[in-house]
Write a protein that holds these residues in place. Structure first.
Motif: not given
Length: 374
Positions: A155-160, A192-198, A220-228
């Motif tokens: 998510t973006q850093p501003v998001q909870s 974006s390098s601003q995304l963080e793992l929520a 929920a509220d994800a800007s990006q979802v990664k799957v391992q």
């Protein structure tokens, strides 16, 4: 030889032979296997009486009246009596062994007990449980583990995170693992390098083309979802195909060059309280962790409170298989390796009280989310 005791004693005429030339041949007995115990006893007693009488007669005869001769006669009588007793006792032992006099009932009792025990175990469905269950669990994990995936929510850093913890009733926010600021950006981002793992959670393939089922709150509220995926060095970027917040379900899709391993979705209605269940997931980042327990209850309702309000979930499965934050969206399997539930919530104030969404309630929702029959 016949089946009778044979007396081969040669009587000696005490008046015709002197003491030095008198000979007494030993008594010889042959046991017949058909002789009864009472017959053996009678023969033994009769022979003792003969020996006693002969000893007395020899002691009173002219050639046997000497003291040394008397002692010699008594010694012979004692030795003969001992031999007779040994033969008779051996006969008793042989007879009891042939007729199972002492062990026959015990063997029958043991056989009956074994049969009854086996019948009781089969009726209870626990035949060789300690062996078969262990083997089944290991086989289930080996087959199911490759189809279980780890899901990362960026998510973006501003998001909870969007999910509270320690809500009403002590139910923890459905098991998603929140990440600290120190973990931010550890997996990077394609946008974006601003995304963080929520947060992280779990999911599993239910179609080999790359469809994954998980909890809605995991993405929920994800800007990006990664799957391992197990066996792949790099994570996949996943598309969120559909979400259903009411049932807390979401379907993701990834694309690969080969078919993905899948898990079969079973019928939770066919399960019974006490059945073995297996949970596979990524609790607190420990990838592909397996926990085992039993189905503790069915049709459990719980209420989760967060910043979006109260959410009531009904018909849940309860299990004592350990479920922790990060297990969310992972499969709850039966002993046949079929998915019977999606691990969803845990009571943070208790031990061994976890909940899963039963597969019997998700079939129609899956069709709607995927857009075709599953």
């Amino acid at each position: 030889m016949n089946n009778e005791y044979e007396n081969n004693h040669n009587n000696v005429n005490d008046t015709d032979k002197p003491e030095s030339t008198a000979e007494h041949k030993p008594y010889t007995y042959t046991y017949g296997p058909n002789r009864s115990a009472s017959t053996l006893r009678t023969a033994y007693e009769n022979q003792l009486m003969k020996l006693t009488d002969e000893g007395g007669e020899q002691g009173n005869s002219g050639w046997g009246s000497k003291k040394p001769g008397k002692k010699k006669s008594q010694a012979k009588a004692m030795v003969a009596a001992f031999l007779v007793g040994a033969v008779v006792i051996s006969g008793f032992m042989y007879a009891s062994d042939r007729t199972n006099l002492f062990t026959g009932n015990e063997q029958a009792s043991t056989a009956a007990t074994t049969t009854a025990s086996n019948s009781a175990q089969q009726a209870a469905g626990v035949t060789t449980a300690s062996v078969s269950v262990d083997a089944t669990i290991a086989d289930v994990y080996k087959a199911a583990s490759p189809a279980v995936v780890k899901i990362e929510n960026y998510t973006q850093p501003v998001q909870s995170n969007g999910r509270g913890y320690g809500g009403r009733g002590g139910f923890q926010g459905f098991g998603q693992v929140p990440q600290t600021q120190e973990d931010s950006g550890q997996s990077g981002s394609t946008d974006s390098s601003q995304l963080e793992l929520a947060g992280t959670g779990t999911g599993f393939f239910f179609e080999s083309s790359g469809y994954i089922l998980t909890n809605q709150h995991v993405v929920a509220d994800a800007s990006q979802v990664k799957v391992q995926v197990e066996g792949y060095d790099e994570p996949f970027i996943a598309e969120v195909v559909g979400e259903n917040a009411e049932q807390d379900l979401a379907v993701l899709k990834i694309s690969g060059t080969e078919a993905f391993p899948t898990l079969a979705i079973g019928d939770s209605n066919q399960t019974a309280i006490g059945d073995w269940v297996i949970a596979i997931g990524n609790p607190y980042g420990f990838d592909h962790t397996m926990t085992v327990g039993v189905l503790s209850a069915k049709e459990r309702p719980i209420t989760i409170s967060d910043e979006d309000g109260d959410h009531v979930y009904e018909h849940l499965l309860q299990t004592d298989a350990s479920i922790n934050p990060g297990n969310s969206g992972g499969p709850l399997l039966n002993a046949s390796g079929q998915v019977i539930g999606i691990n969803t919530a845990v009571n943070s104030e208790a031990q061994g009280i976890g909940f899963a969404i039963p597969t019997s309630t998700i079939q129609e929702t899956l069709k709607q989310l995927v857009g075709h029959n599953v």
